[in-house]
Structures are given as C-alpha cells and as structure tokens.
Design a protein around this motif. Sequence first.
Motif, PDB file in Angstrom:
ATOM      1  N   ARG A 144      18.061 -19.947 -22.851  1.00 36.47           N
ATOM      2  CA  ARG A 144      18.686 -19.019 -23.796  1.00 36.47           C
ATOM      3  C   ARG A 144      18.227 -19.281 -25.226  1.00 36.47           C
ATOM      4  NH1 ARG A 144      25.030 -18.536 -21.832  1.00 36.47           N
ATOM      5  NH2 ARG A 144      24.590 -17.636 -19.760  1.00 36.47           N
ATOM      6  N   GLU A 145      18.081 -20.526 -25.588  1.00 38.73           N
ATOM      7  CA  GLU A 145      17.615 -20.844 -26.936  1.00 38.73           C
ATOM      8  C   GLU A 145      16.213 -20.316 -27.168  1.00 38.73           C
ATOM      9  OE1 GLU A 145      16.742 -24.780 -29.743  1.00 38.73           O
ATOM     10  OE2 GLU A 145      17.799 -24.983 -27.819  1.00 38.73           O
ATOM     11  N   ARG A 146      15.335 -20.461 -26.166  1.00 39.29           N
ATOM     12  CA  ARG A 146      13.984 -19.939 -26.298  1.00 39.29           C
ATOM     13  C   ARG A 146      13.981 -18.418 -26.377  1.00 39.29           C
ATOM     14  NH1 ARG A 146       9.224 -22.786 -25.910  1.00 39.29           N
ATOM     15  NH2 ARG A 146       9.642 -24.945 -26.520  1.00 39.29           N
ATOM     16  N   GLU A 147      14.841 -17.787 -25.643  1.00 39.15           N
ATOM     17  CA  GLU A 147      14.918 -16.331 -25.719  1.00 39.15           C
ATOM     18  C   GLU A 147      15.355 -15.874 -27.100  1.00 39.15           C
ATOM     19  OE1 GLU A 147      17.558 -15.252 -22.606  1.00 39.15           O
ATOM     20  OE2 GLU A 147      16.074 -15.436 -21.003  1.00 39.15           O
ATOM     21  N   ARG A 148      16.310 -16.599 -27.696  1.00 38.06           N
ATOM     22  CA  ARG A 148      16.727 -16.238 -29.046  1.00 38.06           C
ATOM     23  C   ARG A 148      15.597 -16.450 -30.044  1.00 38.06           C
ATOM     24  NH1 ARG A 148      21.562 -18.940 -27.447  1.00 38.06           N
ATOM     25  NH2 ARG A 148      20.859 -20.832 -28.519  1.00 38.06           N
ATOM     26  N   GLN A 149      14.841 -17.519 -29.879  1.00 33.98           N
ATOM     27  CA  GLN A 149      13.715 -17.771 -30.779  1.00 33.98           C
ATOM     28  C   GLN A 149      12.642 -16.692 -30.650  1.00 33.98           C
ATOM     29  OE1 GLN A 149      12.335 -21.700 -29.857  1.00 33.98           O
ATOM     30  NE2 GLN A 149      14.074 -22.743 -30.818  1.00 33.98           N
TER      31      GLN A 149
END
Length: 837
Positions: free
Chosen positions: A195-200
């Motif tokens: 999820r963090e990578r998707e937000r980035q």
Amino acid sequence: MADSGPDDPTLDRPEIGGSIRLVLLVALALVGAVVSLLLLGRDRADPWIIGLLTVLAVVGVFALFAYATGLLRFGLPDARDELARRIVDSAPDGVSIVDPLGRVLYANPRYYEITGAASPQEARPVERLFTSDPDASEAVYRLAQGVREGKTLTEEVRIAGPGQPVRWLKLGARPAAGGGRGPRAAVWTVSDLTRERERQETAFLELQHAIDYLDHAPAGFFSAAGGAIHYINATLVDWLGYDLAEFGPGGLSVADIVPGPAAALLTGMAALPGGVRTEVLDLDLRRKNGQTLPVRIWHRVAYASDGTPGASRTLVVNRSREDNAADPARAAEVRFARFFHNSPVAIAELDAQGRIVRANAMFARLFGGREGERRRLVDVVTDAARVPLEAAIAAAVVGQAPSAPVDIGLDREGGRSARFYFASVEEGGAAHEAVIVYAIETTEQRALEAQFAQSQKMQAVGQLAGGVAHDFNNVLTAIIGYSDLLLANSRPTDPSFQDVMQIKQNANRAAGLVRQLLAFSRRQTLRPQVLRLGDVMSDLTMLLRRLLGERVKLEVKEERDLWPVKADLNQFEQVIVNLAVNARDAMPDGGTLTIRTANVTAAQAEQFVEAGLPAADHVLVEVADTGTGIPPAILDKIFEPFFSTKEVGKGTGLGLSTVYGIVKQTGGTLQVESELGGGSVFRVFLPRHIPDAAELAPRAAEPEPAPKATDLTGRGTLLLVEDEEAVRAFAARALVSRGYQVLEAGSGIEALEVMEKHGGEVDLILSDVVMPEMDGPTLLKELRGTHPDIKVIFMSGYAEEAFAKNLPEGADFGFLPKPFTLKQLIEAVKKSMGRSE
C-alpha cells in the motif's frame, strides 16, 4: 505463557530446559555413594550415611527458600515472558525465530498472515518462501549470509506470482540474542509495503502531471538558489534556444541567462527575515545565440527567520516585438525598460527626502538593494561623504542641481568610490520623483591614477637621483684623480701619505653610494652575462650565513634544472645581499630566512599578473623572512631612495632602492608581499635567457698571452672634452704626465672648433656625455662626417646603454665609467690607442 489451542495460529515450539547428561551424572553419583556405603559395612558406614543425608537436607532447605523468594519456579510461566509474547503477537510486522537447522521455533500471527500459511504447522521459514522468484531468492540469500556473519540487514523485494497482484515486502534478518559459540537462531521480520508503494506511485504520477502542465504552460518559469538555476520549464527553455538537458543541477546560472548587471536585480534583493518579497521587473534575457529576449518577470523569494533566502519562484512573460506589435504603448514601455536596465551607468530616481524610488540594474549592482525599499542614498556612502552628497541632493530638489559631478567614497569594502551627477525633475513632489542621479564607479580609475602617480613619483625621484649622482661623479672623479696624483708623487713614509689615502678611500665609499643612486635611477653600467642561478646561490650561501649571524637560520631551496638568465653577476649578488640584510634587520629576535629559486612558465606567470609580470618564461628568486613585516602605510615607499625605518646611523636608505633599480634595469619584475607580524616575501623575476646560435657554437681555446710589464706611457695627441673644469684639469695633467699631448675643450661646440684647427693631429677624443650646448653623442655624429675614422672614448657616470641609443647604428666607441682613477684613465687611453695603431 498463554496456552496455544488448536485454533491459535501462533506457532510455539519452546525448547525443554535442562540436560540429560546432568541427570545421568547425578544418578550415577547417588548410586556410587550407596554402593560405596554398602562396601564399607554397617558400622563404618553410619557416619557417612548421616553426612550424605545432611547434605541432601541442606540442599532441600535452600531449594524451599529459593522457591519462597521467587528465585525458583516449578512449571509456571514468567510474567515478563508473557508480556513479551503479547507484544510480539500484536506487532504489525511478521516475526519468526528460526533455529540453525531451518526449523521455525516461533512465529507471530502477522507472519502467518503475510506468508499465507493455512495452519501453524505449514509455517515455513523465509528462506523457503520465495524459491520460485529469482530476485527475491537473491535478496533472501544475502540476508541469510549476513546473519551467519553476525550482521543485521534489510532488503525490499517485489513479489509477482502468476495470477496474483504484485506485492512489495520488506525482509529483515538478525542473529537472535544468546550466548554460546555455536550457531545461533535467527530473527526474521516481514513487512508488507504494497500500500505504501502504491501511494508513492500515485503521488509520483500526480507530480509528473503537474510538471508536465508547468513545462508546457504559456509562460516561462524557473527556480534559482544561490545564483544557480535548479529548475526551468520547457517553455522558457524553448524561448532561450537551449536544450532542456543543459539545465541539470549545476548546469547554468542566473548570470548565464540574465546578462550584465541585470542579474544583480534578481540575486541582490534585500533580505526580509521571516517574510516573502516579490518584485516585478522588465529586463532582457540572453538567448543561447547571444540575442536578447525582452520579458517581464515576477520574482518571488521567501526568507528564513535569519534572513537567509530560499529558492526563488520566478514567472517569465514574453514581451518580444511580435507580442507588442498591436500595442504601441506596450512596445514603448519595453524599449524604455531595456534602455533603463541595460545602461552601463547607474541610474536612480530619488524623492524629496533623498530616498531611492526606482533604480536600474547597474545601480543595484553597485549599491545593492532595490527600489521600493525607500533607502536613503546617503546610507550607501561613507560617513565623510554624507555632507557633500546631502547638499547636492538638497540643491537638486529645489531645481538647482550642481553642474559639477560629486566624487565620493562608497560605504563598501575595498575602498570603492563613485562619481555622481544630479538632475532636477520639474514635476517632482514630496511623494514623487524629485531628483535623477547618475553614478559611475571610479574605483578602478582611482587605482590607476594612484599607480600612475606613484610611477611618476618614482620616475621623478629617479631622475633627481640620477642628476645628483652625475654631479657627484664629476666631483668624486676630481677628488680621486688628484688623490692619485698626490700619491704618485709621494712616498709611503711621507707624513701626508696616509691622509691622502684616507681621502681616496672615503671618496671610493662615496662612489659606492653614488652607484646605488644610479642603480635606482637605472643608469648604472651593467656587464650582463649568462648566469646559472643555482651556481650563483651556492657561491653566495657562505657569505650570507656570515652576514645573517647565528640568530637567523638560512634555508636555501633550489629547484633543479633552472633556466639560464642574463644579468650582471655583481649586481645580482648585490640584490640578494641587500634583501638578506634587510630581512635580518627585520628579525631582531632571530628567525628564518628562506631563499627559493624556481622556474616560472608563461602559463604560471598569470598568478603574478598583479605585479605586472608579462606572460613569458621567468626564473624566480624568492626571499622570505619571518620578521616583523612591513606596515601597509609605508609599503609603497620602501623603494624610494633614502627612505628607511631604521634608527639614524643604521642604514643609508638605499638598499631596497638599489634592488629596485637593478631588477628593473635587468628587465626583471619585483613583487613584495608583507603581513604585519607575519614576515615579508620579496620575489625577483628575471627573464629566461635563450642562447642564440653564436652563443651555442663551440669556441676554440685561445692561448693566454704571456704577462708583460705594465707600461702606462704613450704618444699621441688627444682631445679632452669635459665641461667640469676640475675633471678636465686632472685628466689633462694625468695624460700629459704619461707622454701624451692634450688639447682641451669645455663643450661640444669648442671641440668642433678645436677639430677644425687641429683635426689632422688628433688621434683620440675623450668626451663627456652630458654637456651644455652639445652633448657627447651629438658631437660624435658631427665628427663622423669629417673624420669617420676618429677614435672616441665616452666618459660618464651613467650606463653605457643610457646614451648608446642616441648614437649612429654600429658606431665604434670606448667607454670609461665615472668616477675613475688615474690608472683606469691611462689604461683606457692606452688600449684605445693600441687599437688605432
């Protein structure tokens, strides 16, 4: 610990405490004790049985006390272990403990969830989870290898299984705490970063869209900090004709696209601590092809609380001719802005109170700040210049601007100065422009004027010194000559002999001082020869050590393969000795004198351009001391004759002036650097001598002539031309005493008259150089027409080169430097007469 039921996903495989070897050892000990007691017999075994039971009883009592105090527990979990278990079980990251054999000893629920194990029994170590993914397998291998080496490592891996969404995991591994030298268990952590990578990635895409919108906006934009451009949009790059790749970090600066002093309008804004300053400017940008682009700029800079400027946000609107064709007023405004900011003269408008209302780019570069700040013009000048500047502004406000410019010093470092012109504005008022000020910086002009004045002063002093030396040489020639005549007619036993010797010796000392004056005026006689400075310095070292004494340490640093130079050996040695003695006197408490020689190439000569060193090959002789240094106030006076900071009677004041004259006459350059309390450095640059073919050709060895007895008598008729009566009388008397017939003349005109009467009888002419009515070189030119083969000897205190340029090319003449002795005079005449014969 809490019990783990069949529905609890937590995997717990605790190790059983104790050791089977220890149990067997205790059992064997008890059995051995019983067997030993049986073998001893009942009577003899009773004391031992009682002792053994006593030991066991003591052990039991201590065990009871340990259990009562909590030091010993039987089968109950520790509350601290339970707390640690709960913390790990509730951790957001998956945690597992794996033994050296690859068995999972413990895993928390999050680990079970991330790895997708269906039951606790299916929980596998991280090393076996990603064997099908090559990239992940390599990362896991690196982590496992690091654990074996006792390291703590982390890796981020991308997991993309068939038919499954892409996941990003962060894997970590570290050795588990514990003693022992053998292999230890490993603690593995697994974090889900998907999820963090998707937000980035989403934020990056949004940023890309924003940059794309800004790049293709209908207006230009750039951001700069510290004068360097950190971002520029594609629109402005296209206007300027650059490639966008040229604007990377450190690629171009504000000065590259904003020509001339206009860059100071952007980089020289006054600080506004904790605030934001926005300026609107009309100026020209410079395209890559050198053409200009008229633009209007909205320049905004935010300042930190301490006044440090941040990165600018600058909006650029194109105001080129094509965009202004339909609006004549706008086109006129653009033309005026270009004229105003591109002017090489600083221009500012002042109100009635003398505050700056508007200023152009050159004004901002000279004085800093911007219009709108309402600074007073008198605040940018020195205190001494405030009164005349205020008076000029006040007169201009009432329509009586001074017609003459006002020269004042600026309140800036380095002693800068400027010339101000004032013009009144008729419609000016208290709230509008009242005065127009034009300013031209005169710092460089004043520096050149000071240098020129100093050079003129040195030249005037040199001419005076040369004239004085010339007159002294005539007087000394007479004194030395008559002393020689007296000595020739006296015997050493005569009472007056020693007195005459004293007169001659003191006259010779005075002649030495005159030579120093001539050295400063660059009119002394030099005998240049090709020198190897390494050999010269080696010969001078012993003399310098004696001159410096024991309290001053001498260090000589010679560079190998020094180029040859052409100079007078004796005069060069005099330069080094004078500098060394001067340095010694500057170190009354002792110190170090360092003499360094080195080659200086034409490229390296640029480092000494301030000293006026031409771009050519030179040989450097550097003399540095650790003395008291030279005060800046007198640094420009040290080469003046008779200037000295020493006590009365401890110097003639001609040491450094002699150095200056010899170096200049040799064609060299002299540079001085000094720091008060830090010593001084004198650098002598001598031109490199490149020998010609004649010098390189081998010369045949000439046999030395056999020594002959000196015969100073002679025959012949000589014409002696000398305006100084004492010198003429001495020379005539000396020559007559040696057998010559002498005709005398007091000037060049008289010499021509004598030659008309006795021209055929004269064998040799001895003539002074500087005479009234007609000098020596002019006399020679006149005589060449009627007597082309006449022999001439010039007598002068000046150098031969000083008057040789006034003679016909290829003229043959002898030279006798003043002051001369009787013997030198007779030898010069004898030698010249011998050539004529």
